[in-house]
Design a protein around this motif. Sequence first.
Motif, mmCIF file in Angstrom:
data_model
loop_
_atom_site.group_PDB
_atom_site.id
_atom_site.type_symbol
_atom_site.label_atom_id
_atom_site.label_comp_id
_atom_site.label_asym_id
_atom_site.label_seq_id
_atom_site.Cartn_x
_atom_site.Cartn_y
_atom_site.Cartn_z
ATOM 1 N N VAL A 86 -8.115 6.176 -5.224
ATOM 2 C CA VAL A 86 -9.349 6.784 -5.503
ATOM 3 C C VAL A 86 -8.930 8.037 -6.285
ATOM 4 O O VAL A 86 -9.545 8.428 -7.297
ATOM 5 C CB VAL A 86 -10.226 7.344 -4.377
ATOM 6 N N ALA A 87 -8.063 9.021 -5.617
ATOM 7 C CA ALA A 87 -7.642 10.342 -6.041
ATOM 8 C C ALA A 87 -7.092 10.263 -7.567
ATOM 9 O O ALA A 87 -7.556 11.061 -8.324
ATOM 10 C CB ALA A 87 -6.766 11.052 -5.027
ATOM 11 N N PRO A 88 -6.038 9.500 -7.929
ATOM 12 C CA PRO A 88 -5.624 9.842 -9.243
ATOM 13 C C PRO A 88 -6.300 9.796 -10.241
ATOM 14 O O PRO A 88 -6.315 10.840 -10.902
ATOM 15 C CB PRO A 88 -4.591 8.424 -9.467
ATOM 16 N N GLN A 89 -7.263 8.794 -10.469
ATOM 17 C CA GLN A 89 -8.214 8.684 -11.453
ATOM 18 C C GLN A 89 -9.051 9.866 -11.634
ATOM 19 O O GLN A 89 -9.569 10.459 -12.424
ATOM 20 C CB GLN A 89 -8.718 7.242 -11.749
ATOM 21 N N ASN A 90 -9.658 9.900 -10.371
ATOM 22 C CA ASN A 90 -10.595 11.198 -10.183
ATOM 23 C C ASN A 90 -10.307 12.672 -10.324
ATOM 24 O O ASN A 90 -10.894 13.634 -10.660
ATOM 25 C CB ASN A 90 -11.207 10.994 -8.733
ATOM 26 N N VAL A 91 -9.124 12.685 -10.359
ATOM 27 C CA VAL A 91 -8.344 14.104 -10.850
ATOM 28 C C VAL A 91 -8.738 14.315 -12.012
ATOM 29 O O VAL A 91 -8.849 15.387 -12.526
ATOM 30 C CB VAL A 91 -6.779 14.072 -10.423
ATOM 31 N N ALA A 100 -11.267 6.864 -21.768
ATOM 32 C CA ALA A 100 -10.585 5.639 -21.778
ATOM 33 C C ALA A 100 -9.141 5.588 -21.593
ATOM 34 O O ALA A 100 -8.800 4.391 -21.102
ATOM 35 C CB ALA A 100 -10.866 5.534 -23.574
ATOM 36 N N GLY A 101 -8.440 6.625 -21.676
ATOM 37 C CA GLY A 101 -6.924 6.752 -21.057
ATOM 38 C C GLY A 101 -7.163 6.404 -19.541
ATOM 39 O O GLY A 101 -6.172 5.716 -19.013
ATOM 40 N N VAL A 102 -7.890 7.141 -18.882
ATOM 41 C CA VAL A 102 -8.115 6.897 -17.388
ATOM 42 C C VAL A 102 -8.180 5.518 -16.936
ATOM 43 O O VAL A 102 -8.003 4.986 -16.141
ATOM 44 C CB VAL A 102 -9.184 7.803 -16.783
ATOM 45 N N GLY A 149 -7.285 0.265 -14.758
ATOM 46 C CA GLY A 149 -7.130 -1.347 -14.989
ATOM 47 C C GLY A 149 -5.789 -1.895 -15.075
ATOM 48 O O GLY A 149 -5.729 -2.761 -14.320
ATOM 49 N N PHE A 150 -4.756 -1.248 -15.400
ATOM 50 C CA PHE A 150 -3.359 -1.963 -15.637
ATOM 51 C C PHE A 150 -2.160 -1.363 -14.550
ATOM 52 O O PHE A 150 -1.314 -1.909 -14.495
ATOM 53 C CB PHE A 150 -3.021 -1.610 -17.240
ATOM 54 N N LEU A 151 -2.375 -0.158 -14.182
ATOM 55 C CA LEU A 151 -1.582 0.489 -13.599
ATOM 56 C C LEU A 151 -1.794 0.605 -11.909
ATOM 57 O O LEU A 151 -0.902 0.449 -10.931
ATOM 58 C CB LEU A 151 -1.182 1.736 -13.773
ATOM 59 N N SER A 152 -3.103 0.988 -11.578
ATOM 60 C CA SER A 152 -3.687 1.043 -10.237
ATOM 61 C C SER A 152 -3.371 0.060 -9.436
ATOM 62 O O SER A 152 -2.848 0.175 -8.195
ATOM 63 C CB SER A 152 -5.080 1.604 -10.386
ATOM 64 N N PRO A 153 -3.683 -1.418 -9.985
ATOM 65 C CA PRO A 153 -3.415 -2.371 -8.972
ATOM 66 C C PRO A 153 -1.921 -2.400 -8.494
ATOM 67 O O PRO A 153 -1.787 -2.777 -7.259
ATOM 68 C CB PRO A 153 -3.756 -3.576 -9.841
ATOM 69 N N TYR A 154 -0.912 -2.129 -9.211
ATOM 70 C CA TYR A 154 0.338 -2.170 -8.846
ATOM 71 C C TYR A 154 0.653 -1.005 -7.621
ATOM 72 O O TYR A 154 1.063 -1.506 -6.540
ATOM 73 C CB TYR A 154 1.377 -1.905 -9.780
ATOM 74 N N VAL A 155 -0.101 -0.045 -8.011
ATOM 75 C CA VAL A 155 -0.062 1.136 -6.717
ATOM 76 C C VAL A 155 -0.516 0.737 -5.504
ATOM 77 O O VAL A 155 -0.106 0.991 -4.526
ATOM 78 C CB VAL A 155 -0.416 2.507 -7.583
ATOM 79 N N MET A 156 -1.759 0.076 -5.588
ATOM 80 C CA MET A 156 -2.617 -0.140 -4.496
ATOM 81 C C MET A 156 -1.765 -1.160 -3.819
ATOM 82 O O MET A 156 -1.757 -1.308 -2.334
ATOM 83 C CB MET A 156 -4.173 -0.710 -4.918
#
Length: 211
Positions: free
Chosen positions: A132-137, A188-190, A195-202
């Motif tokens: 939740v936090a990374p993109q919402n920053v 769009a960058g977020v 879409g492409f990086l957050s799933p790996y982190v989760m």
Amino acid sequence: MKPSAIKAYMQDHLALYIFVSVLFLIGVVFGAVMVNALSLDQKQELGRHLNYFIQNVDDGSLLGAHQEQSFRQTLGLHIKWLVLIWLLGLSVVGLPLVFVLDFLKGVLVGFSVGYLTAQYAWKGMLFSFVSVAPQNVIVIPALLIASVAATHFSLQLVKTRFQHRRGFVAQSFWRYTGTTVFLGVILAGVSLYEGFLSPYVMKWIAPMLLV
């Protein structure tokens, strides 16, 4: 933008930034409190959906083709929210709804983090930190900037309505629209990250929640 221009901008808009930020924070608190107001059946239903999502994260179901779909959905959501703020800022009547959106965004963030923490304790806090936090920053400041720009433009319309300064209104409109477009590019960058990086982190954290 020159430092002097930034300083002047902040001096002119500081009160608006404080106002929308407080609205957002009130929404966060309200969303967190809402978790405690859920009934047992509601908590169990949300728990089932959350466990299903975490299992999909853990087994890699959110990777591959799903990532492109997630990117499109996330981008669409961010752009719709941004465009709605822009449209509401074009009229004085719609201005209160901009503040409602800021409050609702806070509710969504507060509820998400609050529920994860209540469900999984410190593990849920850690999962919310990476999911939740990374993109919402970036997303939250972008939407607050959009809200301030919408509020400022709407107030400018009120000031110039009886002054017949059409050129000034047109200039403010294009500046307002340019700010919105710039924020759209940032979102769009977020969305690419979500879409492409957050799933790996989760996926890295998910096994801890399934233990």
